[in-house]
Design a protein around this motif. Structure first.
Motif, PDB file in Angstrom:
ATOM      1  N   UNK A   1       0.871  -1.175   0.000  1.00  0.00           N
ATOM      2  CA  UNK A   1       0.000   0.000   0.000  1.00  0.00           C
ATOM      3  C   UNK A   1       0.908   1.225   0.000  1.00  0.00           C
ATOM      4  N   UNK A   2       0.843   2.002  -1.080  1.00  0.00           N
ATOM      5  CA  UNK A   2       1.681   3.190  -1.164  1.00  0.00           C
ATOM      6  C   UNK A   2       2.762   3.114  -2.224  1.00  0.00           C
ATOM      7  N   UNK A   3       2.991   1.905  -2.773  1.00  0.00           N
ATOM      8  CA  UNK A   3       4.004   1.784  -3.823  1.00  0.00           C
ATOM      9  C   UNK A   3       3.576   0.794  -4.898  1.00  0.00           C
TER      10      UNK A   3
ATOM     11  N   UNK B   1       9.931   0.250  -7.336  1.00  0.00           N
ATOM     12  CA  UNK B   1       8.718   0.427  -6.522  1.00  0.00           C
ATOM     13  C   UNK B   1       8.598   1.906  -6.173  1.00  0.00           C
ATOM     14  N   UNK B   2       7.611   2.571  -6.758  1.00  0.00           N
ATOM     15  CA  UNK B   2       7.533   4.020  -6.611  1.00  0.00           C
ATOM     16  C   UNK B   2       6.181   4.482  -6.080  1.00  0.00           C
ATOM     17  N   UNK B   3       6.247   5.577  -5.354  1.00  0.00           N
ATOM     18  CA  UNK B   3       5.018   6.216  -4.862  1.00  0.00           C
ATOM     19  C   UNK B   3       4.239   6.820  -6.030  1.00  0.00           C
ATOM     20  N   UNK B   4       4.951   7.409  -6.999  1.00  0.00           N
ATOM     21  CA  UNK B   4       4.261   8.076  -8.107  1.00  0.00           C
ATOM     22  C   UNK B   4       3.398   7.070  -8.885  1.00  0.00           C
TER      23      UNK B   4
ATOM     24  N   UNK C   1       2.019   4.433  -7.614  1.00  0.00           N
ATOM     25  CA  UNK C   1       0.869   4.175  -6.742  1.00  0.00           C
ATOM     26  C   UNK C   1      -0.151   5.315  -6.841  1.00  0.00           C
ATOM     27  N   UNK C   2       0.348   6.543  -6.845  1.00  0.00           N
ATOM     28  CA  UNK C   2      -0.540   7.711  -6.929  1.00  0.00           C
ATOM     29  C   UNK C   2      -1.354   7.641  -8.223  1.00  0.00           C
TER      30      UNK C   2
ATOM     31  N   UNK D   1      -4.033   4.962  -7.846  1.00  0.00           N
ATOM     32  CA  UNK D   1      -5.088   5.357  -6.904  1.00  0.00           C
ATOM     33  C   UNK D   1      -5.977   6.474  -7.431  1.00  0.00           C
ATOM     34  N   UNK D   2      -5.379   7.419  -8.142  1.00  0.00           N
ATOM     35  CA  UNK D   2      -6.151   8.611  -8.462  1.00  0.00           C
ATOM     36  C   UNK D   2      -6.517   8.743  -9.934  1.00  0.00           C
ATOM     37  N   UNK D   3      -5.638   8.315 -10.805  1.00  0.00           N
ATOM     38  CA  UNK D   3      -5.812   8.703 -12.203  1.00  0.00           C
ATOM     39  C   UNK D   3      -6.337   7.599 -13.112  1.00  0.00           C
TER      40      UNK D   3
ATOM     41  N   UNK E   1     -12.343  12.713 -13.197  1.00  0.00           N
ATOM     42  CA  UNK E   1     -11.753  12.620 -11.867  1.00  0.00           C
ATOM     43  C   UNK E   1     -12.446  13.537 -10.867  1.00  0.00           C
TER      44      UNK E   1
ATOM     45  N   UNK F   1      -4.464   9.383  -1.013  1.00  0.00           N
ATOM     46  CA  UNK F   1      -3.928   8.193  -1.689  1.00  0.00           C
ATOM     47  C   UNK F   1      -3.528   7.098  -0.699  1.00  0.00           C
ATOM     48  N   UNK F   2      -4.017   7.184   0.516  1.00  0.00           N
ATOM     49  CA  UNK F   2      -3.743   6.139   1.523  1.00  0.00           C
ATOM     50  C   UNK F   2      -2.250   5.868   1.662  1.00  0.00           C
ATOM     51  N   UNK F   3      -1.432   6.898   1.544  1.00  0.00           N
ATOM     52  CA  UNK F   3       0.004   6.651   1.627  1.00  0.00           C
ATOM     53  C   UNK F   3       0.650   7.626   2.604  1.00  0.00           C
TER      54      UNK F   3
ATOM     55  N   UNK G   1       6.475   6.026   1.900  1.00  0.00           N
ATOM     56  CA  UNK G   1       6.308   5.375   0.598  1.00  0.00           C
ATOM     57  C   UNK G   1       7.163   5.997  -0.500  1.00  0.00           C
TER      58      UNK G   1
ATOM     59  N   UNK H   1       9.841   6.207  -2.833  1.00  0.00           N
ATOM     60  CA  UNK H   1      10.679   5.074  -3.213  1.00  0.00           C
ATOM     61  C   UNK H   1      11.828   5.416  -4.143  1.00  0.00           C
ATOM     62  N   UNK H   2      11.799   6.587  -4.755  1.00  0.00           N
ATOM     63  CA  UNK H   2      12.853   6.919  -5.714  1.00  0.00           C
ATOM     64  C   UNK H   2      12.912   8.414  -5.946  1.00  0.00           C
TER      65      UNK H   2
ATOM     66  N   UNK I   1       9.860  10.318  -6.989  1.00  0.00           N
ATOM     67  CA  UNK I   1       8.886  10.556  -5.919  1.00  0.00           C
ATOM     68  C   UNK I   1       9.202  11.853  -5.181  1.00  0.00           C
TER      69      UNK I   1
ATOM     70  N   UNK J   1       8.096  14.580  -7.308  1.00  0.00           N
ATOM     71  CA  UNK J   1       6.636  14.740  -7.223  1.00  0.00           C
ATOM     72  C   UNK J   1       6.238  15.497  -5.958  1.00  0.00           C
TER      73      UNK J   1
END
Lengths: 442, 129
Positions: free
Chosen positions: A391-393, A418-421, A423-424, A427-429, B16, B72-74, B78, B80-81, B84, B87
């Motif tokens: 959850x989150x990546x 494994x990236x947050x972006x 995941x974002x 989740x959103x787009x 959205x 985003x439940x994060x 989180x 990771x790179x 991120x 962002x």
């Protein structure tokens, strides 16, 4: 319960903001909607199936054609956003997150017959509905999706989902929510978790892996990872069809302590004894479980299997996938028939992302067939899998027929990281992009 | 990757955000209009007001990041790179700029009568037209 696993309310979704918009637009690379002048025609086009592929097809064709009769045939009123099933199954979204209505995506000028497809008579150029109504066509787009064959697993039944430690996010929104309930109970106690996939073609082959990762993450957050053992039963020697991705997954599984049972194909389940029986090269093997995520074998719907359209020989013949040229998705034996979405008998490509890439190709090819001009529009097997690793990546994995990675943002978003972006985006787009696709706008 | 089209971006935003898209666009337009109006009316930036607006912007940047994690439940764990981090910075900058402009516009409208008093100042002269 950790905050991450709260069921998300509508408030969050309703207050998305502009900062998301950048990610939104990046989420799934967009195709250019049809803008050219509409082709005048009186062709009768029947689209068998009004899921993601059928609806996106109807919208695109209705924008590209003037005067065509476009008929969608599908008996199901609710529309399910299937890429969201794993999020529901992880307790991150409520069941309602994935539900909308088919009617709201049917374009003006297209007719929707609310009946199941009972028969496809390819030689007679007609589709017969469940009530016996005959619908003749000049062109047919087969977009029926596929059938989840839970019955092929001895002892398994859809009604078992959510009970006795059995989960399966595939069977619908409620089943996905029930799967989370079962998984959450497991995460409170620990024990043995079994995961896996069927041997044949399936929707998004990343989904069973995602669910394994999400269960591991849930156990860790609950503090019960140490008292649990997770086993992923791979149907062959590899975790994923794309070798470079399979290697990355092997490393991640090792890092997370998830075991792999290779060449294990689920044959039977005994809910009372909590035992799954696998077919392996060394014969039958039984494994006990406290929680099992069951992924059913998948095959073409009966009406398609009983028609003349499936492959007659080769690896896709047994399950009835529609024979199609892998570049044009046109039927080689019936030139007025195209296949799009899950039912198409092409390598890979049973995801919403595949649909997004296939639909413009089929639309171009079909319009070209109507207007008598050739089209060089071709599908390269593109598919995409935001492979959630916790959850989150996630890893934004995109590949084609040839197992090449085809990242949309090379040098910016690394596919195997494994990236947050990533995941974002998931989740959103992805959901808004998916709905824009259904409406033919993306 | 296939061709990108601005209308596709817009369609995705519409899906959205729904009605929120128009509310946010209206708020952004209002903030920008108020900001430009104040610049023209006052003949440049009013330093004291701009400092307050920037302080609101700093807070707005952090609010934007926290909001993003929430929906985003994060969480920061989180990240990771490198992308991120980019962002996170982009979200902060977006929040900062949005809130600064909006806050400046609102403060300017609120201080309609006292603009002449507030105007003198180092920033006002260096940023002024």
């Amino acid at each position: 319960m950790p905050e991450h696993f709260e069921t998300e309310g509508y408030g969050r979704r309703d207050v998305l903001k502009l900062a998301l918009a950048g990610a939104a637009a990046l989420a799934v690379p967009a195709t250019t909607p049809a803008r050219a002048a509409a082709v005048k025609t009186s062709a009768r086009i029947v689209i068998a199936g009004a899921g993601a592929a059928g609806l996106a097809m109807a919208n695109r064709l209705s924008a590209m054609l003037d005067g065509a009769s476009i008929t969608l045939i599908d008996g199901r009123r609710p529309h399910y956003y299937q890429p969201g099933f794993t999020l529901v199954g992880a307790g991150l979204k409520p069941a309602s997150y994935v539900v909308s209505g088919t009617a709201s995506y049917v374009p003006r000028g297209a007719e929707w017959l609310e009946e199941a497809v009972a028969e496809i008579d390819a030689d007679g150029n007609r589709v017969v509905t469940a009530s016996g109504r005959q619908v003749p066509y000049d062109f047919l787009v087969v977009a029926t999706g596929l059938t989840l064959d839970y019955g092929a697993i001895e002892g398994m039944d859809v009604g078992l989902i959510g009970k006795d430690g059995i989960g399966s996010v595939y069977a619908g929104p409620e089943a996905a929510a029930a799967t989370y309930a079962a998984m959450a109970r497991f995460a409170e106690t620990g024990g043995v978790g079994l995961f896996g996939r069927p041997a044949g073609e399936m929707k998004c082959a990343g989904a069973p892996l995602k669910y394994t990762f999400l269960t591991e993450d849930t156990l860790s957050r609950m503090g019960n990872r140490g008292s649990s053992e997770l086993i992923y039963a791979a149907h062959n020697d590899s975790l994923f069809g794309v070798p470079i991705v399979a290697e990355k997954l092997r490393m991640l599984f090792a890092e997370r302590g998830i075991q792999t049972a290779k060449s294990h194909v689920m044959r039977a389940i005994d809910p009372a004894r909590r035992i799954i029986t696998y077919d392996t090269p060394d014969g039958s093997k039984e494994l006990g479980y406290d929680f099992a995520h069951v992924v059913p074998p998948m095959r073409a719907p009966e009406a398609v299997r009983n028609s003349a359209l499936p492959w007659q020989t080769g690896p896709w013949a047994a399950d009835g996938w529609v024979e199609a040229d892998r570049a044009t998705l046109r039927h080689p034996r019936y030139a007025n028939v195209f296949a799009v979405g899950d039912v198409a008998g092409v390598p890979k490509g049973k995801t919403a992302a595949s649909v997004k890439w296939q639909v413009p190709v089929v639309a171009d090819q079909l319009v070209a067939a109507i207007s008598g001009t050739p089209s060089d529009s071709a599908y390269n097997g593109y598919t995409s899998c935001p492979l959630i690793t916790r959850v989150g990546r996630a890893m934004l994995i995109e590949f084609d027929y040839d197992n090449n990675l085809v990242p949309s943002f090379p040098g910016v978003i690394a596919p195997l990281e494994e990236l947050w972006i990533s995941w974002v985006m998931k989740e959103t787009a992805l959901k808004p992009t998916y709905y824009a696709m259904l409406r033919g706008k993306a | 990757m296939q061709e990108l089209d601005p209308m596709v971006f817009f369609s995705v935003f519409q899906e959205m955000l729904g009605l929120w898209l128009w509310l946010i666009l209206a708020l952004a337009a209002f903030g920008l209009a108020a900001f430009v109006y104040a610049l023209v009316r006052d003949g440049g930036l009013v330093s004291r007001r701009f400092v307050w607006a920037q302080l609101a912007g700093v807070a707005g940047g952090f609010v934007a990041i926290i909001f993003m994690w929430w929906i985003t439940n994060s969480s920061p764990a989180d990240i990771g790179g490198a992308i991120d981090v980019v962002l996170v910075l982009a979200i902060w900058i977006g929040g900062f700029l949005g809130w600064t402009i909006l806050a400046y516009g609102v403060l300017a409208l609120a201080a309609r009568g006292s603009a002449a008093v507030e105007r003198p100042g180092a920033l006002g002269s260096s940023f002024g037209t």
